[in-house]
Design an enzyme around this catalytic site. Sequence first.
Site, PDB file in Angstrom:
ATOM      1  N   GLU A 100      26.280  -4.024  71.446  1.00 57.58           N
ATOM      2  CA  GLU A 100      26.638  -2.985  70.362  1.00 57.58           C
ATOM      3  C   GLU A 100      28.038  -2.803  69.929  1.00 57.58           C
ATOM      4  O   GLU A 100      28.814  -3.086  70.805  1.00 57.58           O
ATOM      5  CB  GLU A 100      26.054  -1.748  71.087  1.00 57.58           C
ATOM      6  CG  GLU A 100      24.735  -1.574  71.158  1.00 57.58           C
ATOM      7  CD  GLU A 100      23.944  -0.525  71.790  1.00 57.58           C
ATOM      8  OE1 GLU A 100      22.952  -0.079  71.909  1.00 57.58           O
ATOM      9  OE2 GLU A 100      24.848   0.334  72.398  1.00 57.58           O
ATOM     10  N   CYS A 145      34.762   0.061  68.989  1.00 62.59           N
ATOM     11  CA  CYS A 145      34.696  -0.041  70.301  1.00 62.59           C
ATOM     12  C   CYS A 145      33.813  -1.406  70.410  1.00 62.59           C
ATOM     13  O   CYS A 145      32.722  -1.132  69.834  1.00 62.59           O
ATOM     14  CB  CYS A 145      33.745   1.198  70.772  1.00 62.59           C
ATOM     15  SG  CYS A 145      33.039   1.179  72.325  1.00 62.59           S
ATOM     16  N   CYS A 197      25.754  -6.220  81.632  1.00 63.77           N
ATOM     17  CA  CYS A 197      26.985  -6.213  82.584  1.00 63.77           C
ATOM     18  C   CYS A 197      26.655  -6.161  83.961  1.00 63.77           C
ATOM     19  O   CYS A 197      25.392  -5.812  84.322  1.00 63.77           O
ATOM     20  CB  CYS A 197      27.596  -4.712  82.479  1.00 63.77           C
ATOM     21  SG  CYS A 197      29.120  -4.408  83.559  1.00 63.77           S
ATOM     22  N   CYS A 213      26.626   0.020  87.700  1.00 62.01           N
ATOM     23  CA  CYS A 213      26.988   1.541  87.717  1.00 62.01           C
ATOM     24  C   CYS A 213      25.499   2.084  87.649  1.00 62.01           C
ATOM     25  O   CYS A 213      24.993   1.829  86.353  1.00 62.01           O
ATOM     26  CB  CYS A 213      28.064   1.600  86.960  1.00 62.01           C
ATOM     27  SG  CYS A 213      29.566   0.700  87.251  1.00 62.01           S
ATOM     28  N   CYS A 269      24.814   4.207  84.145  1.00 64.11           N
ATOM     29  CA  CYS A 269      25.085   3.481  82.826  1.00 64.11           C
ATOM     30  C   CYS A 269      24.131   2.895  82.272  1.00 64.11           C
ATOM     31  O   CYS A 269      23.200   1.972  83.125  1.00 64.11           O
ATOM     32  CB  CYS A 269      26.553   2.505  82.941  1.00 64.11           C
ATOM     33  SG  CYS A 269      26.586   1.543  81.660  1.00 64.11           S
ATOM     34  N   CYS A 304      25.279   2.851  74.305  1.00 65.68           N
ATOM     35  CA  CYS A 304      24.533   3.053  75.631  1.00 65.68           C
ATOM     36  C   CYS A 304      25.149   4.195  76.203  1.00 65.68           C
ATOM     37  O   CYS A 304      25.213   4.254  77.452  1.00 65.68           O
ATOM     38  CB  CYS A 304      24.499   1.895  76.574  1.00 65.68           C
ATOM     39  SG  CYS A 304      25.736   0.653  75.966  1.00 65.68           S
TER      40      CYS A 304
HETATM   41  N1  SAH Z   1      32.864  -1.673  81.833  1.00 65.40           N
HETATM   42  C1  SAH Z   1      34.156  -0.774  81.486  1.00 65.40           C
HETATM   43  C2  SAH Z   1      33.953  -0.578  79.780  1.00 65.40           C
HETATM   44  C3  SAH Z   1      32.474  -0.392  79.294  1.00 65.40           C
HETATM   45  S1  SAH Z   1      31.784   1.197  79.590  1.00 65.40           S
HETATM   46  C4  SAH Z   1      33.894   0.362  82.191  1.00 65.40           C
HETATM   47  O1  SAH Z   1      33.219   0.681  82.897  1.00 65.40           O
HETATM   48  O2  SAH Z   1      34.919   1.083  82.011  1.00 65.40           O
HETATM   49  C5  SAH Z   1      32.832   2.285  79.039  1.00 65.40           C
HETATM   50  C6  SAH Z   1      33.047   3.813  79.416  1.00 65.40           C
HETATM   51  O3  SAH Z   1      31.697   4.485  79.439  1.00 65.40           O
HETATM   52  C7  SAH Z   1      33.428   3.579  80.880  1.00 65.40           C
HETATM   53  O4  SAH Z   1      34.073   4.889  81.134  1.00 65.40           O
HETATM   54  C8  SAH Z   1      31.930   4.258  81.314  1.00 65.40           C
HETATM   55  O5  SAH Z   1      32.129   4.747  82.948  1.00 65.40           O
HETATM   56  C9  SAH Z   1      31.554   5.112  80.553  1.00 65.40           C
HETATM   57  N2  SAH Z   1      30.036   5.524  80.728  1.00 65.40           N
HETATM   58  C10 SAH Z   1      29.084   4.587  80.899  1.00 65.40           C
HETATM   59  N3  SAH Z   1      27.823   5.209  80.921  1.00 65.40           N
HETATM   60  C11 SAH Z   1      28.127   6.482  80.764  1.00 65.40           C
HETATM   61  C12 SAH Z   1      27.165   7.740  80.331  1.00 65.40           C
HETATM   62  N4  SAH Z   1      25.771   7.524  80.879  1.00 65.40           N
HETATM   63  N5  SAH Z   1      27.615   8.791  80.153  1.00 65.40           N
HETATM   64  C13 SAH Z   1      29.083   8.739  79.946  1.00 65.40           C
HETATM   65  N6  SAH Z   1      29.943   7.926  80.155  1.00 65.40           N
HETATM   66  C14 SAH Z   1      29.461   6.568  80.276  1.00 65.40           C
HETATM   67 FE1  SF4 Z   2      29.443  -2.245  83.445  1.00 64.76          FE
HETATM   68 FE2  SF4 Z   2      28.535   0.257  82.617  1.00 64.76          FE
HETATM   69 FE3  SF4 Z   2      29.761   0.158  84.898  1.00 64.76          FE
HETATM   70 FE4  SF4 Z   2      31.123  -0.321  82.793  1.00 64.76          FE
HETATM   71  S1  SF4 Z   2      30.119   1.610  83.233  1.00 64.76           S
HETATM   72  S2  SF4 Z   2      31.138  -1.536  84.402  1.00 64.76           S
HETATM   73  S3  SF4 Z   2      29.640  -1.134  81.370  1.00 64.76           S
HETATM   74  S4  SF4 Z   2      27.892  -0.992  84.275  1.00 64.76           S
END
Ligand code: SAH
Ligand code: SF4
Length: 346
Positions: free
Chosen positions: A87, A100, A107, A111, A114, A327
Amino acid sequence: MPSVYEYSKDELAELLVGEPRYRVDQVWHGLWTEGQAIEGITTIPKALRARLTERFPASLEVANDVESDHGATRKWVFRLFDGATIETVLMGYEDRVTVCVSSQAGCAMGCTFCATGQAGFTRHLSAGEVLEQVMFAARAAAPRRLSNVVFMGMGEPLANYLVTMDVVKRLHEYRGLSARHITVSTVGVAPAIERMAKTGLPLTLAVSLHSANNESRSELVPLNRRYPLERLHDACLYWMNTTGRRLSFEWALIDGVNDRESDLDELARYASSLRAHVNLIPLNPTPGYLVRGSSSQRVHDFREGLVARGINATVRNTRGRSIDAACGQLAAVTNARHKSIPVRPG
Ligand code: SAH
Ligand code: SF4
């Protein structure tokens, strides 16, 4: 899959041997300055365009194209040559236009909150695949000029370190984009933060913290078991001392999980020792994580609590929520202080 964006000017010249010398400049200018796809470089003959297009077929096939926020946010789902999907999101503001980008399909960091983490890892993207996202967005933004690139789409950019740095360097050298206008968002790959600091590039660094307590952070961000908060702190300090740049912490506020008074105290302590800025984002709900984002009152109070403790903090709005942008991650790149304006003219 070869991408023309992985070629240097000399490599391109080699490819165009036999053509008049100025063709190289025309193609280079079309690709990097104008951000044209090869078919759009009308200064070169049609036959040459066809030859180059055959050699470098477009690597991004649009699988979905949606917009929200009255046209100020636009998201594409791209299918890659092997069927993997990623995306890319374009956001228009009064003072800037930001794309973005995804750095990986999926990934591996897992997390819990996410959507990308829940789906798992497919593969790394190539530099060409990341650069093509930028250029695709640049074309969609025209006549406005794309001004910022953030690595906040799918994937962990520092787990795909060499590609991320290659993209940064090419955007800097060939597109003339200042490193300051490129944000690398990381979940906290400590050694890679240090490695990136050593390059001397004045990038903008965002660290996704979400908890300043090892026990709860390890639940949210499994990588914390490998690089706990103390190790991450060392890397952040190294970043600041080496680059002279401040950093920011991303904190997705989750009801009852990381929005309590104790969380506030721990975050304030952690952030103040690094003089870091904090970006608060109400959690975007995802199917695999059954908790809620904090209420808007709690988000407001949490911010006030940080400010009262001397921390610079902003609340980001949830741009693109209606199109499930990036996402549920899109919130992280959107700042409520800036007025949204359409990225598509008219
Ligand atoms: N992997 C990297 C970059 C991609 S994620 C990272 O984790 O920083 C980009 C941002 O989106 C990160 O700050 C992540 O914590 C946040 N994010 C992921 N899932 C989310 C959610 N469900 N609600 C709000 N922020 C989210
Ligand atoms: Fe990966 Fe999502 Fe964690 Fe960023 S927030 S490191 S995209 S699993």
